[in-house]
Design an enzyme around this catalytic site. Structure first.
Site, PDB file in Angstrom:
ATOM      1  N   CYS A  66      -9.607  16.369  39.279  1.00 60.40           N
ATOM      2  CA  CYS A  66     -10.492  15.452  38.554  1.00 60.40           C
ATOM      3  C   CYS A  66     -11.229  14.519  39.518  1.00 60.40           C
ATOM      4  O   CYS A  66     -10.637  14.006  40.458  1.00 60.40           O
ATOM      5  CB  CYS A  66      -9.654  14.620  37.578  1.00 60.40           C
ATOM      6  SG  CYS A  66     -10.641  13.487  36.598  1.00 60.40           S
ATOM      7  N   CYS A  72      -8.677   6.283  38.538  1.00 58.85           N
ATOM      8  CA  CYS A  72      -8.187   6.222  37.153  1.00 58.85           C
ATOM      9  C   CYS A  72      -6.662   6.069  37.143  1.00 58.85           C
ATOM     10  O   CYS A  72      -5.954   6.729  37.903  1.00 58.85           O
ATOM     11  CB  CYS A  72      -8.601   7.507  36.428  1.00 58.85           C
ATOM     12  SG  CYS A  72      -7.977   7.613  34.745  1.00 58.85           S
ATOM     13  N   CYS A 374      12.504   9.629  27.712  1.00 52.84           N
ATOM     14  CA  CYS A 374      11.256   9.639  28.486  1.00 52.84           C
ATOM     15  C   CYS A 374      11.395   8.714  29.690  1.00 52.84           C
ATOM     16  O   CYS A 374      10.389   8.353  30.296  1.00 52.84           O
ATOM     17  CB  CYS A 374      10.089   9.217  27.596  1.00 52.84           C
ATOM     18  SG  CYS A 374      10.313   7.581  26.872  1.00 52.84           S
TER      19      CYS A 374
END
Ligand SMILES: C[S@@+](CC[C@H](N)C(=O)[O-])C[C@H]1O[C@@H](n2cnc3c(N)ncnc32)[C@H](O)[C@@H]1O
Length: 417
Positions: A66, A72, A374
């Protein structure tokens, strides 16, 4: 500020390369194991961070997919070779387990999931001159104006440019907002978070956006006020054939594939129980799949999620197999007596883990416990509590639900000795 030449030897839990200097770790963003780098050390002696001045020799690097990688905040690990990437994620899990004294645990190979499938995102919107839409930058409040994204499902990527145009239309100068996007079975659910309620022309712009983009459901929230703009189709998730109407901004796993893989692992681990409790059940991702094995008591703290789960069970005529209780498991975990009604427990807490519930489980007689997590750090802490209470940590299966991010999902099986 001093410069030093370092060799990166591992990847830290936030995705930064780690090198040793003066016997201490230095964290260097966007470096890979094997890199030989000239680094400018942070002046803050406690922080031990470094910034790459020059890559002297490249190590286990790959070309990021990307253009936004590096600025980002969405991805931290696109710059690693495939093998190094998988080894880094496994290394974090091993490190978290080792911190709580687990040395020889059987860990399955990292299950890799496809990129371009993420079905939930919170995009930041702002207008300061030009309007922008995207994720926040890495460790920054600045918004990286998203022109491509390889993590999100294409249905969400397709909304970025229209959201940018919407921000230009409805936000005041220097105005900020965010858009919580969820891709459900009937299309995309958009919840716009605004600093104040939109005026009439703003509402018209939102309704136009919903129609033009064929949004399944669109709403806005400002403070404690939530209002619908358009509902064109139901927003649903399908779990083991049961359709659940998703509440606004509901928790769902990262992708449909993650649902399938995690549910499969939970079913593999659960054995053949007679009665199951599914704790932190959300909207029923595992409850309905588990109900094919044995009756399930689903416990969830969020009122809307618990209600959606219960309604789905009734509509699907499985309410005799799936009972639902709304309960705060941090304040009021299931006690050892309550747990004794079940011979298998599934628990899938938020990132903070399940401290209070783990303490109760440690004192219970339930023969089998399956944890979904998680966060390897809080998982390892809770696993230590269970093992000190007489369980064996039999198996851990890591799942790469959040591709290229510094997050890791896992399913683990505990058995009572
Ligand atoms: C990681 S999600 C898992 C949800 C579900 N198992 C799934 O796979 O979709 C954690 C869930 O725990 C719920 N939760 C968070 N804190 C809680 C608490 N103190 N008591 C009960 N549930 C809680 C959240 O609302 C959320 O639905």
């Amino acid at each position: 500020m001093s410069e030093v030449d370092l060799t990166i030897d591992s990847v830290g839990v936030r995705g930064d390369g780690v090198a040793q200097h003066d016997g201490k770790p230095v964290y260097v963003p966007f470096t890979a194991p094997g890199d030989r780098v000239r680094v400018r050390l942070s002046p803050d002696k406690d922080e031990r961070r470094g910034e790459v001045v020059e890559i002297l020799a490249a190590g286990e690097r790959a070309k990021p997919v990307c253009r936004h990688f590096g600025t980002c905040g969405g991805c931290a690990l696109q710059h690693l070779t495939d093998e190094t990437y998988a080894a880094a994620k496994l290394g974090w899990l091993q490190g978290a387990l080792a911190q709580h004294g687990f040395k020889d645990i059987e860990i399955a190979p990292l299950r890799r999931l496809a990129s371009g499938t993420r079905r939930r995102a919170r995009l930041a919107l702002a207008r300061d001159g030009e309007a922008v839409a995207g994720f926040h930058g890495r460790m920054s409040h600045a918004i990286v104006d998203m022109r491509e994204c390889h993590v999100l499902h294409p249905a969400l990527v397709a909304l970025v440019a229209p959201l940018r145009r919407l921000a230009a239309e409805i936000l005041p100068r220097r105005g900020k907002a965010s858009a919580a996007l969820t891709l459900g079975d009937g299309g995309v659910d958009v919840l716009l978070e605004l600093s104040k309620a939109p005026a009439l022309d703003g509402l018209e712009a939102l309704a136009r956006f919903a129609a033009e983009q064929d949004i399944a459901r669109m709403s806005w929230r400002a403070g404690s006020t939530v209002a619908p703009v358009a509902q064109r189709r139901p927003v649903r998730a399908i779990f083991a054939g049961v359709a659940v109407d998703l509440p606004l901004d509901a928790f769902v796993q990262a992708s449909a594939e993650a649902d399938a893989v995690l549910s499969g692992l939970v079913l593999d681990a659960i054995g053949a129980p007679r009665r199951i409790a599914d704790l932190y059940a959300g909207v029923g991702t595992f409850s309905f799949a588990l109900a094919a094995r044995a009756p399930v008591h689903a416990v969830e703290g969020d009122a809307e999620a618990a209600k959606a789960l219960g309604q789905a069970a009734s509509r699907a005529n499985v309410a005799d197999r799936v009972s639902v209780e709304r309960r705060d498991l941090a304040r009021r975990p299931l006690s050892a007596d309550e747990l004794a009604r079940f011979d298998a427990i599934v628990f899938d807490p938020p990132r903070v883990g399940a401290l209070a519930q783990s303490r109760m489980l440690a004192g219970s007689t339930v023969p089998r416990v399956v944890a979904v997590s998680c966060n390897p750090a809080t998982f390892a802490r809770d696993a230590r509590i269970l093992v000190d209470g007489g369980y064996t940590l039999a198996h851990v299966a890591p799942v790469d639900s959040f591709v290229w991010s510094p997050h890791l999902e896992l399913v683990a099986r505990f058995e009572r000795r």
